[in-house]
Structure formats: C-alpha cells, structure tokens
Design a protein around this motif. Structure first.
Motif, PDB file in Angstrom:
ATOM      1  N   ALA A  42       0.821  -1.214   0.000  1.00  0.00           N
ATOM      2  CA  ALA A  42       0.000   0.000   0.000  1.00  0.00           C
ATOM      3  C   ALA A  42       0.852   1.260   0.000  1.00  0.00           C
ATOM      4  CB  ALA A  42      -0.932  -0.001   1.210  1.00  0.00           C
ATOM      5  N   ASP A  43       2.043   1.192   0.577  1.00  0.00           N
ATOM      6  CA  ASP A  43       2.910   2.372   0.632  1.00  0.00           C
ATOM      7  C   ASP A  43       4.035   2.322  -0.403  1.00  0.00           C
ATOM      8  OD1 ASP A  43       4.312   0.304   1.789  1.00  0.00           O
ATOM      9  OD2 ASP A  43       5.102   1.505   3.448  1.00  0.00           O
ATOM     10  N   ALA A  44       3.890   1.465  -1.415  1.00  0.00           N
ATOM     11  CA  ALA A  44       4.929   1.318  -2.436  1.00  0.00           C
ATOM     12  C   ALA A  44       5.088   2.603  -3.240  1.00  0.00           C
ATOM     13  CB  ALA A  44       4.599   0.156  -3.365  1.00  0.00           C
ATOM     14  N   SER A  45       6.318   2.930  -3.564  1.00  0.00           N
ATOM     15  CA  SER A  45       6.597   4.095  -4.408  1.00  0.00           C
ATOM     16  C   SER A  45       6.379   3.717  -5.868  1.00  0.00           C
ATOM     17  CB  SER A  45       8.046   4.551  -4.211  1.00  0.00           C
ATOM     18  OG  SER A  45       8.940   3.590  -4.769  1.00  0.00           O
ATOM     19  N   ARG A  46       6.376   4.710  -6.722  1.00  0.00           N
ATOM     20  CA  ARG A  46       6.232   4.467  -8.153  1.00  0.00           C
ATOM     21  C   ARG A  46       7.351   3.541  -8.645  1.00  0.00           C
ATOM     22  NH1 ARG A  46       8.253   6.787 -12.854  1.00  0.00           N
ATOM     23  NH2 ARG A  46       9.544   8.136 -11.583  1.00  0.00           N
ATOM     24  N   GLU A  47       8.560   3.783  -8.188  1.00  0.00           N
ATOM     25  CA  GLU A  47       9.696   2.956  -8.589  1.00  0.00           C
ATOM     26  C   GLU A  47       9.536   1.515  -8.115  1.00  0.00           C
ATOM     27  OE1 GLU A  47       9.941   6.013  -7.208  1.00  0.00           O
ATOM     28  OE2 GLU A  47      10.649   7.096  -8.963  1.00  0.00           O
ATOM     29  N   ASP A  48       8.991   1.332  -6.899  1.00  0.00           N
ATOM     30  CA  ASP A  48       8.739  -0.019  -6.383  1.00  0.00           C
ATOM     31  C   ASP A  48       7.712  -0.742  -7.246  1.00  0.00           C
ATOM     32  OD1 ASP A  48      10.479   0.444  -4.256  1.00  0.00           O
ATOM     33  OD2 ASP A  48       8.858   0.996  -2.869  1.00  0.00           O
ATOM     34  N   ILE A  49       6.670  -0.025  -7.660  1.00  0.00           N
ATOM     35  CA  ILE A  49       5.611  -0.630  -8.472  1.00  0.00           C
ATOM     36  C   ILE A  49       6.155  -1.000  -9.846  1.00  0.00           C
ATOM     37  CG2 ILE A  49       3.361  -0.240  -9.546  1.00  0.00           C
ATOM     38  CD1 ILE A  49       2.756   1.648  -7.126  1.00  0.00           C
ATOM     39  N   ILE A  50       6.952  -0.122 -10.444  1.00  0.00           N
ATOM     40  CA  ILE A  50       7.557  -0.422 -11.742  1.00  0.00           C
ATOM     41  C   ILE A  50       8.447  -1.659 -11.625  1.00  0.00           C
ATOM     42  CG2 ILE A  50       9.186   0.399 -13.489  1.00  0.00           C
ATOM     43  CD1 ILE A  50       8.028   3.244 -12.985  1.00  0.00           C
ATOM     44  N   ALA A  51       9.254  -1.725 -10.572  1.00  0.00           N
ATOM     45  CA  ALA A  51      10.135  -2.880 -10.362  1.00  0.00           C
ATOM     46  C   ALA A  51       9.325  -4.166 -10.191  1.00  0.00           C
ATOM     47  CB  ALA A  51      11.030  -2.646  -9.145  1.00  0.00           C
ATOM     48  N   ALA A  52       8.212  -4.099  -9.477  1.00  0.00           N
ATOM     49  CA  ALA A  52       7.364  -5.279  -9.297  1.00  0.00           C
ATOM     50  C   ALA A  52       6.751  -5.717 -10.626  1.00  0.00           C
ATOM     51  CB  ALA A  52       6.263  -4.985  -8.274  1.00  0.00           C
ATOM     52  N   ALA A  53       6.330  -4.743 -11.447  1.00  0.00           N
ATOM     53  CA  ALA A  53       5.765  -5.074 -12.764  1.00  0.00           C
ATOM     54  C   ALA A  53       6.834  -5.698 -13.662  1.00  0.00           C
ATOM     55  CB  ALA A  53       5.175  -3.823 -13.404  1.00  0.00           C
ATOM     56  N   GLU A  54       8.060  -5.200 -13.570  1.00  0.00           N
ATOM     57  CA  GLU A  54       9.165  -5.792 -14.335  1.00  0.00           C
ATOM     58  C   GLU A  54       9.431  -7.218 -13.864  1.00  0.00           C
ATOM     59  OE1 GLU A  54      11.751  -1.764 -15.355  1.00  0.00           O
ATOM     60  OE2 GLU A  54      12.326  -2.993 -13.622  1.00  0.00           O
ATOM     61  N   SER A  55       9.475  -7.414 -12.552  1.00  0.00           N
ATOM     62  CA  SER A  55       9.741  -8.746 -11.992  1.00  0.00           C
ATOM     63  C   SER A  55       8.654  -9.741 -12.366  1.00  0.00           C
ATOM     64  CB  SER A  55       9.863  -8.679 -10.476  1.00  0.00           C
ATOM     65  OG  SER A  55      11.003  -7.942 -10.110  1.00  0.00           O
ATOM     66  N   ALA A  56       7.407  -9.251 -12.465  1.00  0.00           N
ATOM     67  CA  ALA A  56       6.285 -10.117 -12.813  1.00  0.00           C
ATOM     68  C   ALA A  56       6.222 -10.390 -14.310  1.00  0.00           C
ATOM     69  CB  ALA A  56       4.974  -9.498 -12.345  1.00  0.00           C
ATOM     70  N   GLY A  57       7.075  -9.698 -15.089  1.00  0.00           N
ATOM     71  CA  GLY A  57       7.071  -9.911 -16.531  1.00  0.00           C
ATOM     72  C   GLY A  57       5.962  -9.168 -17.267  1.00  0.00           C
ATOM     73  N   VAL A  58       5.316  -8.233 -16.571  1.00  0.00           N
ATOM     74  CA  VAL A  58       4.221  -7.469 -17.179  1.00  0.00           C
ATOM     75  C   VAL A  58       4.766  -6.411 -18.126  1.00  0.00           C
ATOM     76  CG1 VAL A  58       2.283  -5.926 -16.655  1.00  0.00           C
ATOM     77  CG2 VAL A  58       2.697  -7.928 -15.235  1.00  0.00           C
ATOM     78  N   ILE A  59       5.922  -5.838 -17.784  1.00  0.00           N
ATOM     79  CA  ILE A  59       6.596  -4.867 -18.630  1.00  0.00           C
ATOM     80  C   ILE A  59       8.054  -5.270 -18.752  1.00  0.00           C
ATOM     81  CG2 ILE A  59       5.062  -2.934 -18.124  1.00  0.00           C
ATOM     82  CD1 ILE A  59       7.178  -1.924 -16.123  1.00  0.00           C
ATOM     83  N   GLU A  60       8.712  -4.764 -19.795  1.00  0.00           N
ATOM     84  CA  GLU A  60      10.130  -5.047 -19.978  1.00  0.00           C
ATOM     85  C   GLU A  60      10.980  -4.092 -19.156  1.00  0.00           C
ATOM     86  OE1 GLU A  60      11.425  -5.389 -24.005  1.00  0.00           O
ATOM     87  OE2 GLU A  60       9.571  -6.395 -24.600  1.00  0.00           O
ATOM     88  N   ARG A  61      12.117  -4.571 -18.735  1.00  0.00           N
ATOM     89  CA  ARG A  61      13.052  -3.726 -18.001  1.00  0.00           C
ATOM     90  C   ARG A  61      13.640  -2.705 -18.985  1.00  0.00           C
ATOM     91  NH1 ARG A  61      13.844  -6.025 -13.119  1.00  0.00           N
ATOM     92  NH2 ARG A  61      13.654  -8.276 -13.007  1.00  0.00           N
ATOM     93  N   GLU A  62      13.830  -1.484 -18.471  1.00  0.00           N
ATOM     94  CA  GLU A  62      14.490  -0.469 -19.281  1.00  0.00           C
ATOM     95  C   GLU A  62      15.980  -0.653 -19.159  1.00  0.00           C
ATOM     96  OE1 GLU A  62      13.180   3.477 -18.253  1.00  0.00           O
ATOM     97  OE2 GLU A  62      11.829   3.441 -19.942  1.00  0.00           O
ATOM     98  N   GLU A  63      16.674  -0.477 -20.250  1.00  0.00           N
ATOM     99  CA  GLU A  63      18.136  -0.620 -20.278  1.00  0.00           C
ATOM    100  C   GLU A  63      18.777   0.700 -19.957  1.00  0.00           C
ATOM    101  OE1 GLU A  63      19.860  -3.539 -21.097  1.00  0.00           O
ATOM    102  OE2 GLU A  63      17.965  -4.579 -21.002  1.00  0.00           O
TER     103      GLU A  63
END
Length: 108
Positions: free
Chosen positions: A87-108
């Motif tokens: 619930a208190d995740a930052s935007r960066e935490d959410i992006i990292a979780a989406a990357e880890s889940a394979g929902v989005i690609e990691r940025e290089e």
C-alpha cells in the motif's frame, strides 16, 4: 454514459477523484487509462481492457516519466495486471514489481 476517474489524480496541484466533476480543460490533460464509464463494474472493465485474459492484455503501461507517470497510474496498472504491491509502495517499487512479474520489460 458519463466518464469518471477510476482513481485520484493531481492536475496543476489540485486532486480530482472518482466522485468529482472534472472540468473539460482538466479532463483533456488526464490520460485515457485513468477513466471508466459510469455503470461499469470491475469485471466489465477487466473484460474491456483485457486484464486477466489468458491471451494477454490490451492496456498499455503508463509512461515512466512525465505526464501520466504518477504512482496512482502505476498502482492502477499493477492492479489491472494482478501485480501485488504494498500500500505504501513508491512508483519505482511498483515499476520494479511489474518488471519482476514480466508485465513490462526492463528499461536498459
């Protein structure tokens, strides 16, 4: 049908939420991913966006910077794709979780 916000957004430093009447000039500044039509429930919205379909999704990730890249946009995106975030995740935490889940690609 009337469009309404699915979450709180801030435009020009002012918050707007699902129950607020958003002026047209402000609504133009808010991305389509933040809107729904009155009368839609979560299941109907999922069917329309493709979230939860085994064939993939049709929703696009919010931008990683600039307009529309806020924590609420990313939180909504993560929820639509069943990515668990605190619930208190930052935007960066959410992006990292989406990357880890394979929902989005990691940025290089």
């Amino acid at each position: 049908m009337t469009r309404r916000l699915i979450a709180y957004v801030h435009v020009g430093g002012k918050p707007y939420g699902p129950d607020d009447k958003v002026p047209a000039e402000v609504a133009e500044q808010i991305g389509d991913h933040a809107w729904t039509s009155d009368g839609e429930d979560g299941d109907e919205q999922q069917a329309q966006t493709g979230a939860g379909d085994s064939g993939g999704t049709t929703t696009e990730a919010p931008p990683r910077s600039g307009r529309g890249s806020g924590v609420e946009a990313w939180r909504t995106f993560a929820e639509q794709h069943d990515v668990d975030v605190a619930a208190d995740a930052s935007r960066e935490d959410i992006i990292a979780a989406a990357e880890s889940a394979g929902v989005i690609e990691r940025e290089e």
